[in-house]
Design a protein around this motif. Structure first.
Motif, PDB file in Angstrom:
ATOM      1  N   SER A  28      -0.378   2.356  -2.999  1.00 53.89           N
ATOM      2  CA  SER A  28      -0.950   3.559  -3.367  1.00 53.89           C
ATOM      3  C   SER A  28      -2.540   3.138  -3.193  1.00 53.89           C
ATOM      4  CB  SER A  28      -0.554   4.260  -4.826  1.00 53.89           C
ATOM      5  OG  SER A  28      -1.216   5.294  -5.038  1.00 53.89           O
ATOM      6  N   PHE A  67       5.442   0.054  -2.539  1.00 57.20           N
ATOM      7  CA  PHE A  67       4.804   1.028  -2.047  1.00 57.20           C
ATOM      8  C   PHE A  67       3.217   1.027  -2.383  1.00 57.20           C
ATOM      9  CE2 PHE A  67       2.572   5.449  -2.494  1.00 57.20           C
ATOM     10  CZ  PHE A  67       2.817   5.754  -1.176  1.00 57.20           C
ATOM     11  N   ASN A  71       1.597  10.759   5.364  1.00 62.62           N
ATOM     12  CA  ASN A  71       1.437  10.055   4.087  1.00 62.62           C
ATOM     13  C   ASN A  71       2.613  10.300   3.181  1.00 62.62           C
ATOM     14  OD1 ASN A  71      -0.784   9.040   4.912  1.00 62.62           O
ATOM     15  ND2 ASN A  71      -2.048  10.551   4.457  1.00 62.62           N
ATOM     16  N   VAL A  72       3.151  11.639   3.122  1.00 63.15           N
ATOM     17  CA  VAL A  72       3.998  12.079   2.255  1.00 63.15           C
ATOM     18  C   VAL A  72       5.544  12.213   2.766  1.00 63.15           C
ATOM     19  CG1 VAL A  72       4.769  13.846   0.435  1.00 63.15           C
ATOM     20  CG2 VAL A  72       2.294  13.440   0.920  1.00 63.15           C
ATOM     21  N   THR A 101       6.916   8.764   3.973  1.00 62.52           N
ATOM     22  CA  THR A 101       7.056   8.155   2.645  1.00 62.52           C
ATOM     23  C   THR A 101       8.281   8.575   1.806  1.00 62.52           C
ATOM     24  OG1 THR A 101       4.843   7.545   2.221  1.00 62.52           O
ATOM     25  CG2 THR A 101       6.314   7.660   0.259  1.00 62.52           C
ATOM     26  N   GLU A 102       8.783   9.932   1.826  1.00 67.83           N
ATOM     27  CA  GLU A 102       9.875  10.351   1.274  1.00 67.83           C
ATOM     28  C   GLU A 102      11.095  10.029   2.128  1.00 67.83           C
ATOM     29  OE1 GLU A 102      11.827  14.315  -0.438  1.00 67.83           O
ATOM     30  OE2 GLU A 102       9.897  14.810   0.857  1.00 67.83           O
ATOM     31  N   CYS A 121       3.265  10.892  -3.434  1.00 67.40           N
ATOM     32  CA  CYS A 121       3.976  10.195  -2.953  1.00 67.40           C
ATOM     33  C   CYS A 121       4.682   9.464  -4.254  1.00 67.40           C
ATOM     34  CB  CYS A 121       3.257   9.132  -2.147  1.00 67.40           C
ATOM     35  SG  CYS A 121       3.178   9.639  -0.367  1.00 67.40           S
ATOM     36  N   ASN A 166      -2.308  13.329  -1.585  1.00 66.18           N
ATOM     37  CA  ASN A 166      -1.162  13.086  -0.934  1.00 66.18           C
ATOM     38  C   ASN A 166      -0.353  11.618  -1.708  1.00 66.18           C
ATOM     39  OD1 ASN A 166      -2.222  13.238   2.641  1.00 66.18           O
ATOM     40  ND2 ASN A 166      -1.384  14.656   1.045  1.00 66.18           N
ATOM     41  N   LYS A 167      -1.336  10.711  -2.065  1.00 66.14           N
ATOM     42  CA  LYS A 167      -0.755   9.387  -2.721  1.00 66.14           C
ATOM     43  C   LYS A 167      -0.256   9.944  -4.162  1.00 66.14           C
ATOM     44  CE  LYS A 167      -1.548   6.325   0.216  1.00 66.14           C
ATOM     45  NZ  LYS A 167      -0.290   5.222   0.722  1.00 66.14           N
TER      46      LYS A 167
END
Length: 290
Positions: A100, A98, A78-79, A82-83, A133, A129-130
């Motif tokens: 969320s 994105f 999730n993180v 995404t990064e 993000c 996590n979100k």
């Protein structure tokens, strides 16, 4: 015509949106077969090889229990992935949209609906996590659009499998005569995914920022379930027998993570009410006369 790279392309929202907008954009579908999000380096490599104007990042592990039991894995999926995607978008000058969630507010003691400026607070790994993000994206991709979703509703159709949602859950309970619990100590917005899909082109043109995607709802989840049951014609006896109140879940603290979608309405992107959405779903899928 712009090209959109969509991650999680087999998911409900991604497949629905791509289907309804298939003639408006060129679509590059990215699924787990292309790169598993548990491997951020592989994700970065695959995304780097694509030529796109917009990345619509929908892929995630949103299963609360899985994230709670495997926080390190959840962080990778999730993180960290995404990064990795955000860094590629920044290098390419591509716009990132994105996905969320309302769950970033599941730790709030205050009641919603929450506006975009409200400070998030989450008590679950997925919600945390979100939040992380969103922070990463705001730094790496200042032109990004972040969509915070409410619980998205709909029914499956050819080539598009709906995610679990209250309409399907209630229909299963009534039609299969399976007693099912619905939370009393919770309020959340629930939104017909079709409304998002139909307005997606306008969403791609939004200025950078955070936006809430939600239809209005004042009912508890249990009250919402009873409304769905009544709408499909269930008898009071059937509702009492199969649509059951869950008083134990969240008995320690009432959860209210409803979202205020007023910001999107200023750009002509509007959502209605939960009641209207349920009736439209049932009408669209032949469960209710138009």
């Amino acid at each position: 015509m712009k090209t959109i790279l969509v991650t999680g392309a087999n998911g409900y929202l991604a497949s629905y949106i791509a289907h309804l907008n298939k003639n408006k954009f060129n679509w590059i579908r990215m699924t787990r077969k292309d790169a598993d999000l548990s491997d951020p380096k592989a994700v970065a490599q695959v995304v780097s090889k694509q030529d796109f104007d917009i990345c619509f990042h929908t892929a995630a592990n949103a299963t609360t229990a899985v994230c709670e039991d495997n926080p390190a894995l959840a962080h990778q999926i999730n993180v960290e992935s995404t990064e990795a995607i955000a860094k590629v978008c920044a290098r390419k000058g591509a716009k990132l949209i994105f996905c969320s969630t309302e769950q970033i507010f599941n730790g709030k003691a205050e009641h919603g609906p929450f506006k975009e400026e409200e400070e998030p607070q989450a008590v679950t790994v997925y919600g945390q996590n979100k939040i992380e993000c969103e922070s990463i994206i705001s730094k790496l991709c200042p032109d990004a659009v972040i969509l915070r979703y409410s619980w998205m509703m709909g029914l499956s159709m050819p080539g598009i499998k709906a995610s679990p949602n209250i309409v399907a859950n209630v229909m299963n309970a009534i039609l299969r005569q399976s007693p099912t619990l619905f939370t009393v100590n919770e309020k959340r917005c629930m939104t017909y995914a079709r409304h998002l899909a139909e307005q997606f082109e306008a969403i791609t043109k939004l200025p950078a920022g955070v936006y809430h995607v939600a239809s209005h709802n004042n009912k508890s989840t249990y009250e919402s379930a009873k409304f769905v049951a009544e709408a499909i014609g269930a008898t009071p006896e059937a509702i009492e027998k199969y649509i059951l109140p869950n008083y134990e879940r969240y008995a320690d603290r009432f959860r209210d993570y409803r979202l205020d979608a007023g910001k999107l309405s200023k750009y002509g992107i509007t959502f209605g009410t939960f009641d209207e959405d349920v009736l439209q779903i049932l009408s669209d899928f032949g469960w209710r006369k138009k």
